[in-house]
Design a protein around this motif. Sequence first.
Motif, PDB file in Angstrom:
ATOM      1  N   HIS A  14     -10.360 -56.384   7.294  1.00  0.00           N
ATOM      2  CA  HIS A  14      -9.197 -57.259   7.417  1.00  0.00           C
ATOM      3  C   HIS A  14      -9.530 -58.576   8.121  1.00  0.00           C
ATOM      4  CE1 HIS A  14      -6.267 -54.481   5.833  1.00  0.00           C
ATOM      5  NE2 HIS A  14      -6.572 -53.551   6.730  1.00  0.00           N
ATOM      6  N   TYR A  22      -6.837 -65.512   3.649  1.00  0.00           N
ATOM      7  CA  TYR A  22      -5.410 -65.264   3.505  1.00  0.00           C
ATOM      8  C   TYR A  22      -4.576 -66.446   3.975  1.00  0.00           C
ATOM      9  CZ  TYR A  22      -0.998 -62.677   3.616  1.00  0.00           C
ATOM     10  OH  TYR A  22       0.284 -62.254   3.392  1.00  0.00           O
ATOM     11  N   LEU A  38      -6.564 -58.779  -7.441  1.00  0.00           N
ATOM     12  CA  LEU A  38      -6.608 -57.942  -6.242  1.00  0.00           C
ATOM     13  C   LEU A  38      -5.207 -57.539  -5.817  1.00  0.00           C
ATOM     14  CD1 LEU A  38      -9.411 -59.695  -4.148  1.00  0.00           C
ATOM     15  CD2 LEU A  38      -9.605 -57.640  -5.580  1.00  0.00           C
ATOM     16  N   GLU A  39      -4.267 -58.453  -5.911  1.00  0.00           N
ATOM     17  CA  GLU A  39      -2.876 -58.122  -5.564  1.00  0.00           C
ATOM     18  C   GLU A  39      -2.310 -57.083  -6.539  1.00  0.00           C
ATOM     19  OE1 GLU A  39      -1.419 -58.740  -2.850  1.00  0.00           O
ATOM     20  OE2 GLU A  39      -2.629 -60.378  -2.059  1.00  0.00           O
ATOM     21  N   GLN A  42      -3.668 -53.779  -5.590  1.00  0.00           N
ATOM     22  CA  GLN A  42      -3.103 -53.301  -4.333  1.00  0.00           C
ATOM     23  C   GLN A  42      -1.766 -52.596  -4.512  1.00  0.00           C
ATOM     24  OE1 GLN A  42      -0.255 -54.614  -2.380  1.00  0.00           O
ATOM     25  NE2 GLN A  42      -0.648 -52.994  -0.917  1.00  0.00           N
ATOM     26  N   LEU A  45      -0.901 -49.216  -3.076  1.00  0.00           N
ATOM     27  CA  LEU A  45      -2.035 -48.787  -2.258  1.00  0.00           C
ATOM     28  C   LEU A  45      -2.086 -49.643  -0.997  1.00  0.00           C
ATOM     29  CD1 LEU A  45      -4.716 -48.604  -5.101  1.00  0.00           C
ATOM     30  CD2 LEU A  45      -3.420 -46.696  -4.122  1.00  0.00           C
ATOM     31  N   SER A  46      -3.007 -49.329  -0.122  1.00  0.00           N
ATOM     32  CA  SER A  46      -3.188 -50.157   1.072  1.00  0.00           C
ATOM     33  C   SER A  46      -4.127 -51.315   0.752  1.00  0.00           C
ATOM     34  CB  SER A  46      -3.751 -49.329   2.227  1.00  0.00           C
ATOM     35  OG  SER A  46      -5.133 -49.110   2.054  1.00  0.00           O
ATOM     36  N   TRP A  47      -3.934 -52.411   1.464  1.00  0.00           N
ATOM     37  CA  TRP A  47      -4.801 -53.568   1.283  1.00  0.00           C
ATOM     38  C   TRP A  47      -6.227 -53.225   1.716  1.00  0.00           C
ATOM     39  CZ3 TRP A  47      -5.076 -57.269  -1.822  1.00  0.00           C
ATOM     40  CH2 TRP A  47      -5.826 -58.417  -1.578  1.00  0.00           C
ATOM     41  N   VAL A  50      -8.222 -51.964  -1.159  1.00  0.00           N
ATOM     42  CA  VAL A  50      -8.627 -53.057  -2.044  1.00  0.00           C
ATOM     43  C   VAL A  50      -9.793 -53.835  -1.442  1.00  0.00           C
ATOM     44  CG1 VAL A  50      -7.867 -55.215  -3.133  1.00  0.00           C
ATOM     45  CG2 VAL A  50      -6.351 -53.225  -3.102  1.00  0.00           C
ATOM     46  N   ARG A  54     -13.368 -54.241  -3.101  1.00  0.00           N
ATOM     47  CA  ARG A  54     -13.488 -55.582  -3.659  1.00  0.00           C
ATOM     48  C   ARG A  54     -14.862 -55.867  -4.246  1.00  0.00           C
ATOM     49  NH1 ARG A  54     -11.936 -61.167  -0.449  1.00  0.00           N
ATOM     50  NH2 ARG A  54     -11.846 -62.516  -2.290  1.00  0.00           N
ATOM     51  N   LYS A  92      -3.074 -51.022 -14.553  1.00  0.00           N
ATOM     52  CA  LYS A  92      -3.587 -52.179 -13.812  1.00  0.00           C
ATOM     53  C   LYS A  92      -4.772 -52.796 -14.542  1.00  0.00           C
ATOM     54  CE  LYS A  92      -1.930 -50.494  -9.353  1.00  0.00           C
ATOM     55  NZ  LYS A  92      -2.299 -50.075  -7.989  1.00  0.00           N
ATOM     56  N   GLU A 146       2.950 -61.843  -2.416  1.00  0.00           N
ATOM     57  CA  GLU A 146       1.688 -61.794  -1.671  1.00  0.00           C
ATOM     58  C   GLU A 146       0.645 -62.738  -2.275  1.00  0.00           C
ATOM     59  OE1 GLU A 146       0.565 -60.559   1.195  1.00  0.00           O
ATOM     60  OE2 GLU A 146       2.607 -59.923   1.618  1.00  0.00           O
TER      61      GLU A 146
END
Length: 179
Positions: A14, A22, A38-39, A42, A45-47, A50, A54, A92, A146
């Motif tokens: 993060h 971000y 990526l969004e 996500q 799911l949790s960031w 991702v 990545r 997705k 997001e």
Amino acid sequence: MSGYCDVAPGHPFHGPYHEQEYGFPLDDDRALFERLCLEIFQAGLSWLIVLKKRPALVAAFDGFEPARVAAYGEAERARLLADAGIIRNRRKIDAVIANAATVERLRAEHGSFAAWIAAHHPRDKASWVRLFGQTFRFTGGEVVGEFLMSIAILPGAHREDCPVQARIRALDPPWARGG
């Protein structure tokens, strides 16, 4: 995502994303497409999942080069669905491939994906969500919100007292101009 400013600093995944990506303005089409994808991955799911996946996602989707992904056929789709290193959700994956073709169309019509976004700015979040919903696949309110915060089109990526916010504001993103 005000809690992100508390959780991210110092975190191995993060932290770098929060402090270097971000909420920063972004106008490179490949990077914009990657961020949108990526969004999408996500959603639900949790960031953190991702961010951890990545590198594998970037490799699996040819660096998220829209023209390459737009040309994917059944063999590439099957390869992606069999790749345990990525998020293997058929809806997705299908959306990413379809959205790559959409980005290519927007590039042909507007010169770039970034120019298409700029041509529709300013809008409120609800208008952006409608536009993305009419244009792309798998782009609900959370994905669109997001995505647009992550590229400095909409405000809200960081709290006002977050040190990163001051750096972003100095870059004069569209939301800081009232647009």
